[in-house]
Design an enzyme around this catalytic site. Structure first.
Site, PDB file in Angstrom:
ATOM      1  N   GLU A  55       0.821  -1.196   0.000  1.00 56.30           N
ATOM      2  CA  GLU A  55       0.000   0.000   0.000  1.00 56.30           C
ATOM      3  C   GLU A  55       0.863   1.257   0.000  1.00 56.30           C
ATOM      4  OE1 GLU A  55      -2.231  -2.951   2.745  1.00 56.30           O
ATOM      5  OE2 GLU A  55      -0.213  -2.668   1.924  1.00 56.30           O
ATOM      6  N   CYS A  83      -2.518  -4.072   6.933  1.00 53.26           N
ATOM      7  CA  CYS A  83      -2.083  -4.304   8.303  1.00 53.26           C
ATOM      8  C   CYS A  83      -2.472  -3.121   9.177  1.00 53.26           C
ATOM      9  CB  CYS A  83      -0.579  -4.549   8.366  1.00 53.26           C
ATOM     10  SG  CYS A  83       0.431  -3.117   7.982  1.00 53.26           S
ATOM     11  N   SER A 176      23.675 -39.405 -20.505  1.00 51.30           N
ATOM     12  CA  SER A 176      23.711 -38.108 -19.836  1.00 51.30           C
ATOM     13  C   SER A 176      23.031 -38.192 -18.473  1.00 51.30           C
ATOM     14  CB  SER A 176      23.014 -37.060 -20.697  1.00 51.30           C
ATOM     15  OG  SER A 176      22.789 -35.865 -19.977  1.00 51.30           O
ATOM     16  N   ARG A 192      12.597 -22.504  -8.358  1.00 50.11           N
ATOM     17  CA  ARG A 192      13.488 -22.202  -7.227  1.00 50.11           C
ATOM     18  C   ARG A 192      13.339 -20.754  -6.777  1.00 50.11           C
ATOM     19  NH1 ARG A 192      19.279 -25.014  -8.968  1.00 50.11           N
ATOM     20  NH2 ARG A 192      18.566 -27.202  -8.803  1.00 50.11           N
ATOM     21  N   THR A 204      22.044 -37.434  -1.874  1.00 52.40           N
ATOM     22  CA  THR A 204      22.066 -36.636  -3.099  1.00 52.40           C
ATOM     23  C   THR A 204      23.326 -35.787  -3.175  1.00 52.40           C
ATOM     24  OG1 THR A 204      19.653 -36.577  -3.198  1.00 52.40           O
ATOM     25  CG2 THR A 204      20.824 -34.867  -4.397  1.00 52.40           C
ATOM     26  N   LEU A 212      22.204 -26.280  -6.253  1.00 53.30           N
ATOM     27  CA  LEU A 212      20.891 -25.885  -5.736  1.00 53.30           C
ATOM     28  C   LEU A 212      20.756 -24.372  -5.575  1.00 53.30           C
ATOM     29  CD1 LEU A 212      20.351 -28.681  -3.041  1.00 53.30           C
ATOM     30  CD2 LEU A 212      19.836 -28.727  -5.494  1.00 53.30           C
TER      31      LEU A 212
END
Length: 347
Positions: A55, A83, A176, A192, A204, A212
């Site tokens: 706002e 708010c 691959s 992501r 992993t 990541l």
């Protein structure tokens, strides 16, 4: 009372709110537009915690382009109830009142008990007309992670995976490492960028040594890299040379016990401002998330391959009944198919 153009203007406010997805935690992504005499005067979105709310961004935009009095008599369209308490920023109800706004239209009531329903009383006492519920369903989709954390203390969890048509995570030896094509992998970068954390496992990290990170500068654009959270009960076996421990975002890597997933997720929300997280892990960890009832949404990239092999995308779930998905969508990305859906029964 709703007016004929309320839906149109609220959709523009929702477009503004979408700019903040993945950037505002622990606050919700919120958008606002200011309209007067059927003319859009200004717009804004909440950019990050501690920065002005939507706002006030929109009011500042109007003043910068139309002068200090242009907001008087205007209508503010906001995707969440304004708010009404003073936190790191002042109450938006005060800002709307002092700006001379004549009408406020908002999509969703704030489920934060400090705010819920208070804006109506405050704004009406100041002579401002209130309309609520416009585009509520669309706004709730953006606000679900925020509302879930407020209600349960747990973040919104997206099970993201890429698999072959026979449900395998890897291709045969000698081929691959990539199951999907470049277009699908680029879409993962966008996913992501909507998340505050990425969940993976020690297995992993040891096998793939993933980064990541958000690697597209336009998607990162000033926001921090997501937290990379490694779930393992054997942290001493993690490779010290893995990117998660050596790259420029190494301070954004956390290690958590594999045996305490729920409590770790609760801590991510409470201590690290995580609203939304996604998985980049194998089938055993994914099954554990489903078995614990922690998955809210699935994003699956299907590659047009039959791969065989021993690595399933979802391994050994013990669900008492099958899960269905709502709000499903399918999108062709190159030769791949992207499926997304919300777990039925989740808020």
């Amino acid at each position: 009372m709703p007016q004929p153009d309320d839906t149109h203007w609220m959709r523009l406010a929702l477009d503004q709110a979408r700019n903040g997805v993945g950037r505002t935690a622990p606050n919700p992504p919120v958008g606002c537009v200011i309209v007067k005499n059927d003319t859009l005067l200004g717009s804004g979105w909440h950019r990050a915690a501690g920065q002005p709310h939507a706002e006030r961004e929109a009011l500042a935009d109007v003043r910068a382009n139309h002068g200090p009095d242009a907001t008087r008599g205007a209508t503010a369209y906001v995707t969440l109830e304004p708010c009404s308490t003073h936190g790191r920023t002042p109450p938006c109800t005060d800002g709307l009142i002092s700006a001379g706004i004549a009408r406020v239209v908002y999509a969703c009531t704030d489920e934060n008990p400090d705010h819920a329903g208070r804006a109506d009383e405050i704004l009406r006492a100041a002579g401002i007309q209130i309309t609520s519920g416009t585009c509520r369903a669309d706004a709730r989709k953006l606000l679900r992670p925020f509302f879930k954390v407020r209600r349960t203390g747990l973040p919104w969890v997206i099970w993201k995976t890429a698999m072959s048509l026979d449900g395998r995570l890897t291709r045969p030896p000698g081929e691959s490492q990539w199951l999907t094509g470049e277009t699908a992998r680029a879409d993962v970068q966008k996913l992501r960028a909507t998340c505050d954390a990425i969940l993976t496992t020690g297995e992993t990290v040891r096998r793939d040594k993933p980064a990541l990170t958000i690697r597209v500068p336009a998607l990162l654009d000033g926001r921090p890299q997501p937290w990379r959270v490694i779930f393992t009960d054997h942290p001493d076996t993690l490779p010290a040379d893995a990117p998660l421990f050596t790259d420029s975002a190494k301070h954004r890597t956390l290690i958590r016990p594999r045996a305490a997933i729920t409590e770790s997720l609760r801590t991510l929300a409470a201590d690290h401002d995580v609203l939304t997280c996604m998985t980049e892990a194998g089938g055993v960890f994914s099954a554990a998330l489903f078995d614990a009832g922690l998955v809210d949404e699935a994003v699956i990239y299907y590659a047009p391959r039959i791969c065989g092999g021993p690595v399933p995308a979802l391994a050994g779930t013990s669900l008492p009944e099958s899960l269905r998905f709502a709000e499903t969508s399918y999108e062709k990305l190159g030769d791949d198919i992207r499926f997304s859906g919300i777990v039925t029964g989740r808020p």
